[in-house]
Design a protein around this motif. Structure first.
Motif, short mmCIF file in Angstrom:
data_model
loop_
_atom_site.label_atom_id
_atom_site.label_comp_id
_atom_site.label_asym_id
_atom_site.label_seq_id
_atom_site.Cartn_x
_atom_site.Cartn_y
_atom_site.Cartn_z
N ASN A 136 -5.20 -21.44 31.02
CA ASN A 136 -4.28 -21.88 29.97
C ASN A 136 -4.92 -22.94 29.06
OD1 ASN A 136 -2.22 -20.21 31.06
ND2 ASN A 136 -1.72 -21.82 32.55
N GLY A 137 -6.21 -22.78 28.85
CA GLY A 137 -6.91 -23.68 27.95
C GLY A 137 -7.23 -25.05 28.53
N ARG A 138 -7.00 -25.25 29.81
CA ARG A 138 -7.23 -26.56 30.42
C ARG A 138 -8.23 -26.43 31.57
NH1 ARG A 138 -1.77 -29.82 31.47
NH2 ARG A 138 -3.38 -31.44 31.74
N LEU A 139 -9.09 -27.46 31.69
CA LEU A 139 -10.10 -27.48 32.75
C LEU A 139 -9.74 -28.53 33.79
CD1 LEU A 139 -12.94 -26.65 33.84
CD2 LEU A 139 -13.84 -28.55 32.46
N SER A 140 -9.77 -28.14 35.04
CA SER A 140 -9.61 -29.10 36.13
C SER A 140 -10.81 -28.99 37.05
CB SER A 140 -8.31 -28.83 36.92
OG SER A 140 -8.29 -27.51 37.43
N VAL A 141 -11.37 -30.12 37.44
CA VAL A 141 -12.51 -30.19 38.34
C VAL A 141 -12.14 -31.12 39.48
CG1 VAL A 141 -14.95 -30.80 38.61
CG2 VAL A 141 -14.14 -29.81 36.46
N ALA A 142 -12.31 -30.67 40.71
CA ALA A 142 -11.89 -31.47 41.86
C ALA A 142 -12.67 -31.07 43.10
CB ALA A 142 -10.39 -31.29 42.10
N PRO A 143 -12.74 -31.95 44.09
CA PRO A 143 -13.38 -31.57 45.36
C PRO A 143 -12.46 -30.64 46.15
CG PRO A 143 -12.51 -33.80 45.50
CD PRO A 143 -12.33 -33.37 44.08
N TYR A 144 -13.04 -29.62 46.76
CA TYR A 144 -12.27 -28.77 47.66
C TYR A 144 -12.46 -29.21 49.11
CZ TYR A 144 -16.77 -26.43 48.43
OH TYR A 144 -18.08 -26.16 48.74
N TRP A 145 -13.42 -30.10 49.33
CA TRP A 145 -13.72 -30.58 50.68
C TRP A 145 -14.25 -32.00 50.61
CZ3 TRP A 145 -18.41 -32.22 52.84
CH2 TRP A 145 -18.44 -32.35 54.24
N THR A 146 -13.77 -32.86 51.48
CA THR A 146 -14.33 -34.19 51.65
C THR A 146 -14.56 -34.39 53.14
OG1 THR A 146 -12.10 -35.14 51.72
CG2 THR A 146 -13.27 -35.23 49.62
N PRO A 147 -15.64 -35.04 53.52
CA PRO A 147 -15.95 -35.16 54.95
C PRO A 147 -14.93 -36.05 55.67
CG PRO A 147 -17.46 -36.48 53.65
CD PRO A 147 -16.68 -35.66 52.68
N ARG A 148 -14.62 -35.62 56.87
CA ARG A 148 -13.77 -36.43 57.74
C ARG A 148 -14.48 -36.58 59.08
NH1 ARG A 148 -7.68 -35.00 60.09
NH2 ARG A 148 -7.53 -36.82 61.47
N PHE A 149 -14.87 -37.80 59.40
CA PHE A 149 -15.56 -38.06 60.65
C PHE A 149 -14.53 -38.30 61.75
CE2 PHE A 149 -18.64 -39.07 57.39
CZ PHE A 149 -19.82 -38.57 57.91
N ASP A 150 -14.56 -37.44 62.74
CA ASP A 150 -13.61 -37.52 63.85
C ASP A 150 -14.42 -37.68 65.13
OD1 ASP A 150 -11.34 -37.49 65.35
OD2 ASP A 150 -11.00 -35.33 65.19
N GLU A 151 -14.88 -38.90 65.39
CA GLU A 151 -15.80 -39.15 66.49
C GLU A 151 -15.13 -38.95 67.86
OE1 GLU A 151 -18.04 -42.76 66.19
OE2 GLU A 151 -17.84 -42.85 64.00
N GLN A 152 -15.84 -38.25 68.72
CA GLN A 152 -15.33 -38.05 70.08
C GLN A 152 -15.32 -39.37 70.82
OE1 GLN A 152 -17.39 -35.00 72.24
NE2 GLN A 152 -16.57 -33.35 71.00
N PRO A 153 -14.18 -39.75 71.40
CA PRO A 153 -14.12 -41.05 72.09
C PRO A 153 -14.87 -41.06 73.42
CG PRO A 153 -12.04 -39.90 72.27
CD PRO A 153 -12.88 -39.08 71.34
N ARG A 154 -14.92 -39.92 74.09
CA ARG A 154 -15.60 -39.84 75.39
C ARG A 154 -16.54 -38.63 75.38
NH1 ARG A 154 -10.48 -41.29 76.25
NH2 ARG A 154 -9.81 -39.12 76.44
N PRO A 155 -17.66 -38.75 74.72
CA PRO A 155 -18.55 -37.60 74.57
C PRO A 155 -19.22 -37.20 75.87
CG PRO A 155 -19.60 -39.59 73.75
CD PRO A 155 -18.19 -39.97 74.06
N ASP A 156 -19.40 -35.91 76.03
CA ASP A 156 -20.14 -35.34 77.16
C ASP A 156 -21.50 -34.91 76.62
OD1 ASP A 156 -21.29 -33.56 79.03
OD2 ASP A 156 -19.35 -32.94 79.79
N PHE A 157 -22.54 -35.68 76.92
CA PHE A 157 -23.85 -35.42 76.33
C PHE A 157 -24.34 -34.01 76.63
CE2 PHE A 157 -28.43 -35.08 76.70
CZ PHE A 157 -28.85 -35.48 75.44
N ASP A 158 -24.24 -33.58 77.88
CA ASP A 158 -24.76 -32.27 78.26
C ASP A 158 -24.06 -31.15 77.49
OD1 ASP A 158 -26.51 -33.47 80.00
OD2 ASP A 158 -25.27 -33.13 81.78
N ALA A 159 -22.73 -31.26 77.37
CA ALA A 159 -21.99 -30.23 76.65
C ALA A 159 -22.35 -30.23 75.17
CB ALA A 159 -20.48 -30.44 76.84
#
Length: 558
Positions: A136-159
């Motif tokens: 419709n004659g208009r341009l929109s530019v935007a991110p479709y993804w932004t990083p979200r860091f969700d750190e594991q609180p009790r990581p299992d190194f081997d897994a």
């Protein structure tokens, strides 16, 4: 498919996108995805891609992957959105010849031109992980993804180690060319060695690794590439770049990019890619991304040290630390001098602190650039660009993860990836990046910060998870890459010095840099500290070489 071969405004889908549902071809899959999800559909697509779709109602949709491995440039003219994969191609199509002085300044500051700006006035480049929708004659530019860091609180190194290795193997296997002619860059670093070893696993035969060396003390890393090649039984190809090679390649490498580009590793990467192409390979796998996903750059540890200052309680800082160190007298006392320097840098907020050693600032804007050029540019724009990116980054993330996301934009999308994509394109060979696989990116987002930077130890998890697969010598070596000894060579080699000198004097004639600065740079500074000042000579030379091919008559005008 090589989208660069298509004329402007031709719908395309290039790269290797991965869709949730199968379709007859990539464009059909994109249309299905857009019909189902709208502009945000790119978030459901993995892999390396760029897409341009013509939609019903004269609408147009553009998108690039999370790291902008592939590029899309665009401009709105006469009520419609025009697009192409290269800024110079689109400029020719639209008859745009005006060079943006601000883009030239951005280049001198960053050694590249960060999106969305391009070298051409009125033409923009889609930033990583963004879409553009014109309707419709208009341009929109935007991110479709932004990083979200969700750190594991009790990581299992081997897994996590097992999951990591599995994803790595899949990422390499999925990027093998259909004709079986896949090779890899091999610098001898952690990332390229990982890719080389897994390429051999995936193909069941000796992997072909391509390495660049330099006959210059402190620059050659071939010994480590040979260690990796021996460990994996690789078919190892070595090429030693010479000053004569630089003189021969610099004009063509500079001109091949669609705008000025100043990463000096581009020329060695080109020779590496050309050798692989000449040997009959059709695709190269590159190791870019490991440092930025898993915490491998030295500045991450350095900035953690500076961050300690901000964690000191304000009363203690104001009452004890600052009076002791942050005063003119302390700066003259040897025992206190380092503390004074530390506090001075620690007080600079992020992300400005990461530009503390910016070459253009160190040399002095007024000493380097002409008043005429400074009058038509905003010297604060590059930092404002970075501040906006930092502010829009992952909320609530640790300092290390904030820096990683920041580097995904400036180190990878704007610099390292265009270097590799551009030079492999010039050499006529395809390239792909296993360590930037979307599955690996998602995996990195859940790792604890301490798995990336343990104390001041870089890439702790990556290295520990690959212990036994990577040679110990590779695990303990310092990061280097295909660093180029341009400065020392420019001093000693007559032909290279002549090319640099003539190029820099032409830049001065265009009204960008002061003639007296060029004289000082070439006749004094370069000879005194070739490695340091060679960087400024290089970026000015590459700017001039690009302008000669694309805008030979351009000069600064007020």
């Amino acid at each position: 498919m090589q989208a660069q071969a298509l004329p402007p405004d031709t719908p395309f889908a290039c790269g290797a996108p991965r869709f949730a549902a199968p379709a007859t071809d990539a464009l059909a899959a994109w249309r299905q995805a857009h019909a189902a999800r709208g502009p945000a559909c790119a978030a459901d697509v993995g892999g390396e891609f760029a897409v341009a779709l013509d939609l019903p109602g004269n609408a147009t949709y553009l998108a690039v992957d999370r790291f902008a491995v592939h590029s899309v440039c665009y401009a709105v003219r006469d009520g419609r959105l025009h697009y192409a994969t290269r800024a110079d191609v689109l400029a020719r199509r639209l008859g745009i010849t005006e060079i943006d002085p601000q883009a030239v300044f951005d280049y001198l500051f960053h050694h590249c031109i960060p999106s969305p700006r391009t070298i051409y006035t009125g033409i923009l480049r889609l930033p990583p992980a963004h879409y553009a929708l014109f309707e419709n004659g208009r341009l929109s530019v935007a991110p479709y993804w932004t990083p979200r860091f969700d750190e594991q609180p009790r990581p299992d190194f081997d897994a996590l180690r097992d999951e990591f290795r599995s994803i790595l193997r899949s990422a390499v296997r999925d990027r093998l060319s259909a004709d079986g002619r896949t090779a890899c860059f091999l610098s001898g670093g952690t990332d390229s060695s990982t890719v080389c070893g897994l390429l051999g696993e995936a193909t069941g035969k000796a992997p072909a690794g391509y390495s660049i060396g330099f006959e210059a003390e402190g620059y050659d890393e071939m010994a480590y590439a040979r260690i990796a090649a021996k460990a994996y039984g690789a078919e190892h190809h070595e090429y030693y770049v010479t000053p004569a090679d630089l003189v021969a390649a610099i004009p063509d490498v500079a001109a091949h990019y669609d705008q000025p580009f100043g990463n000096s590793s581009a020329v060695p990467a080109f020779y590496c890619a050309r050798k692989a192409h000449d040997d009959g390979y059709t695709r190269l796998l590159a190791g870019d991304g490991g440092d930025e996903l898993f915490g491998g750059n030295v500045r991450y540890a350095k900035e953690r040290v500076f961050h300690v200052y901000s964690q000191i309680p304000s009363p203690l800082r104001a009452g004890v630390v600052d009076p002791l160190f942050a005063n003119p007298v302390a700066g003259n006392i040897p025992l206190l001098k380092k503390g004074t320097s530390y506090i001075r840098q620690a007080r600079v907020p992020m992300p400005d602190r990461m530009q503390s050693y910016n070459l253009l600032d160190r040399l002095g804007l007024a000493d380097v650039l002409t008043p005429r050029f400074l009058a038509v540019v905003d010297t604060g724009a590059p930092r404002e660009h970075q501040r906006a990116t930092w502010t829009a980054g992952p909320q609530g993330a640790s300092l290390v993860n904030q820096m990683l996301a920041f580097d995904w934009r400036y180190t990878l999308a704007e610099n390292d990836l265009p270097k590799v994509v551009g030079t492999t394109g010039l050499a006529g060979i395809d390239v792909s990046f296993p360590l930037l696989d979307t599955r690996l990116l998602d995996f990195s987002l859940k790792l604890p910060t301490s798995y990336k930077l343990r104390g001041l130890k870089l890439r702790w998890f990556f290295k520990e998870a690959l212990r036994g697969l990577l040679p110990d010598e590779i695990l303990t070596k310092k990061k280097h890459g295909f660093g180029l000894p341009f400065g020392p060579w420019a001093v000693k080699d007559a032909a290279l010095n002549a090319l640099a000198t003539e190029s820099l004097r032409s830049v001065a004639a265009r009204g960008i840099v002061r003639a007296e600065f060029v004289d000082s740079l070439l006749n004094h500074r370069l000879k005194e500290h070739a490695g340091y000042y060679g960087e400024m000579v290089w970026i000015l030379m590459m700017l001039e070489q690009w302008l000669r091919r694309h805008a030979p008559d351009w000069a600064v005008r007020t």
